[in-house]
Design an enzyme around this catalytic site. Structure first.
Site, PDB file in Angstrom:
ATOM      1  CB  SER A  32      -0.752   0.081   1.088  1.00 59.08           C
ATOM      2  OG  SER A  32      -1.678  -1.063   1.202  1.00 59.08           O
ATOM      3  CG  HIS A  63      -2.950  -2.180  -3.924  1.00 55.56           C
ATOM      4  ND1 HIS A  63      -1.766  -3.002  -3.403  1.00 55.56           N
ATOM      5  CD2 HIS A  63      -3.163  -1.554  -2.683  1.00 55.56           C
ATOM      6  CE1 HIS A  63      -1.890  -2.998  -2.082  1.00 55.56           C
ATOM      7  NE2 HIS A  63      -2.578  -2.124  -1.604  1.00 55.56           N
ATOM      8  CG  HIS A  85      -4.628  -6.892   0.210  1.00 61.76           C
ATOM      9  ND1 HIS A  85      -4.720  -6.257  -0.917  1.00 61.76           N
ATOM     10  CD2 HIS A  85      -3.800  -6.628   1.188  1.00 61.76           C
ATOM     11  CE1 HIS A  85      -3.682  -5.325  -0.539  1.00 61.76           C
ATOM     12  NE2 HIS A  85      -3.203  -5.606   0.379  1.00 61.76           N
ATOM     13  CE1 TYR A  87      -8.364  -5.238   1.389  1.00 62.51           C
ATOM     14  CE2 TYR A  87      -6.720  -5.668   2.658  1.00 62.51           C
ATOM     15  CZ  TYR A  87      -7.148  -5.066   1.932  1.00 62.51           C
ATOM     16  OH  TYR A  87      -6.477  -4.116   1.505  1.00 62.51           O
ATOM     17  CD  GLU A  88      -7.902  -6.833  -2.699  1.00 62.01           C
ATOM     18  OE1 GLU A  88      -8.344  -6.278  -3.930  1.00 62.01           O
ATOM     19  OE2 GLU A  88      -6.753  -7.085  -3.129  1.00 62.01           O
ATOM     20  CB  ALA A 115       1.424  -0.048   4.810  1.00 54.22           C
ATOM     21  CG  MET A 213      -5.061  -6.116   7.059  1.00 49.01           C
ATOM     22  SD  MET A 213      -6.105  -4.959   6.377  1.00 49.01           S
ATOM     23  CE  MET A 213      -6.299  -3.732   7.887  1.00 49.01           C
ATOM     24  CB  SER A 214      -0.323  -8.199   2.834  1.00 48.35           C
ATOM     25  OG  SER A 214       0.733  -7.252   3.198  1.00 48.35           O
ATOM     26  CG  ASN A 237      -1.356   2.715  11.366  1.00 50.31           C
ATOM     27  OD1 ASN A 237      -1.078   2.117  10.184  1.00 50.31           O
ATOM     28  ND2 ASN A 237      -1.782   1.873  12.215  1.00 50.31           N
ATOM     29  CG  HIS A 249      -6.507   2.900   2.956  1.00 47.22           C
ATOM     30  ND1 HIS A 249      -5.602   1.984   3.252  1.00 47.22           N
ATOM     31  CD2 HIS A 249      -6.764   3.217   1.659  1.00 47.22           C
ATOM     32  CE1 HIS A 249      -5.151   1.504   1.975  1.00 47.22           C
ATOM     33  NE2 HIS A 249      -5.580   2.316   0.980  1.00 47.22           N
TER      34      HIS A 249
HETATM   35  N1  HPA Z   1      -3.263  -2.777  11.244  1.00 47.06           N
HETATM   36  C1  HPA Z   1      -3.363  -3.693  10.155  1.00 47.06           C
HETATM   37  N2  HPA Z   1      -2.969  -3.517   9.184  1.00 47.06           N
HETATM   38  C2  HPA Z   1      -2.590  -2.334   8.741  1.00 47.06           C
HETATM   39  C3  HPA Z   1      -2.269  -1.263   9.729  1.00 47.06           C
HETATM   40  C4  HPA Z   1      -2.797  -1.568  11.255  1.00 47.06           C
HETATM   41  O1  HPA Z   1      -2.620  -0.668  11.862  1.00 47.06           O
HETATM   42  N3  HPA Z   1      -1.597  -0.249   9.080  1.00 47.06           N
HETATM   43  C5  HPA Z   1      -1.371  -0.732   8.071  1.00 47.06           C
HETATM   44  N4  HPA Z   1      -1.869  -1.948   7.785  1.00 47.06           N
END
Ligand code: HPA
Length: 274
Positions: A32, A63, A85, A87-88, A115, A213-214, A237, A249
């Protein structure tokens, strides 16, 4: 399994037709907000995922959804600008299909980026982390089902999923560039919800340094195929509950945007030394 093998071979043959005889030294998966590294590739040949037989198509903002073949620092690379992903709604086999195609093309090294939310309280948003190991909290595995014996064993060893030599190379490159770099354990969660503060506490207790998440599905398939893996997280973050603020996001994309120059220098520096 025959069906999957056939699909991998068809996709790989299609990509081979586009890129010619040269085998890329390294496959790159860009996370990301980190897709701009692909813009640094010279003499690029771009192949839209839509055109590759059997390839899923990516849907998430940030993406772009194409393979980019060309050179970085004189080395041939094949980059995924955009990834798939769990989650998609893709199966883990679909998520990891491009890694099979990379292996089928003869690629032996994969650099995977993402990320991630910082769990380790000494981390700060904008820092980069060399992935030392991972925790699979997806509670599934892309290798479930019949084994692709041509690619690797039924029960792959993951005691060194992230190549120690590549980790050392990344740390050294970061030091040479005077970049502040961390090392740590990446925890995979399915998403698409960010973690709750209670989940962050669990992650801290079980030894995670960052959550995202990847990456873990792709790494498992790469390791199964005997590829050497380097994983780099951009801490976009702090994970939920660490700072008293909600996650979104946009913040992830904003932070990765701010550090992309450091990120690009690091990856280019590593590739130069491969
Ligand atoms: N949690 C999960 N996935 C993420 C995060 C997070 O805080 N930041 C970027 N991808």
């Amino acid at each position: 399994m025959e069906v999957l093998l056939d699909k991998i071979e068809k996709a790989s043959a299609f990509v081979r037709e586009q890129i010619g005889h040269q085998t890329p030294l390294v496959g790159l998966i860009l996370g990301s907000g980190l897709g701009q590294l692909a813009d640094e590739i010279t003499d690029p040949i771009k192949i839209s995922y839509r055109d590759i037989p059997g390839f899923p198509v990516s849907t998430v903002k940030g993406h772009e959804g194409q393979l980019v073949f060309g050179e970085i620092n004189g080395k041939h690379v094949l980059a995924m600008q955009g990834r798939f992903h769990f989650y998609e709604g893709y199966s883990l086999r679909e998520v990891t299909f491009p890694v099979r195609v990379m292996k089928s093309l003869g690629i032996g090294t994969m650099i995977v980026t993402n990320a991630a939310g910082g769990i380790n309280r000494s981390f700060r948003p904008g820092e980069l982390m060399v992935i030392h190991d991972h925790i699979n909290f997806g509670f599934s595995n892309p290798l479930i089902g019949g084994n692709l014996d041509q690619y690797g064993p039924r029960f792959p060893d993951t005691s060194e999923a992230y190549d120690p030599h590549l980790q050392a190379l990344a740390m050294q490159t970061a030091n040479d560039l005077a970049l502040d770099i961390k090392t740590g354990v990446y925890q995979f969660a399915t998403g698409p919800t960010y973690e709750t503060p209670a989940e962050t506490k669990v992650s801290e207790k079980i030894g995670a340094d960052a959550v995202g998440m990847s990456t873990v599905p792709e790494v498992l398939v790469a390791v199964h195929s005997g590829m050497k893996v380097l994983g780099i997280s951009c801490i976009s973050n702090m994970a939920s509950g660490i700072l008293d603020q909600p996650l979104n996001h946009e913040e992830v994309i904003e932070t990765t945007g701010k550090v992309k120059n450091n990120f690009i220098s690091l990856i280019k520096g590593v590739i130069a030394k491969l």
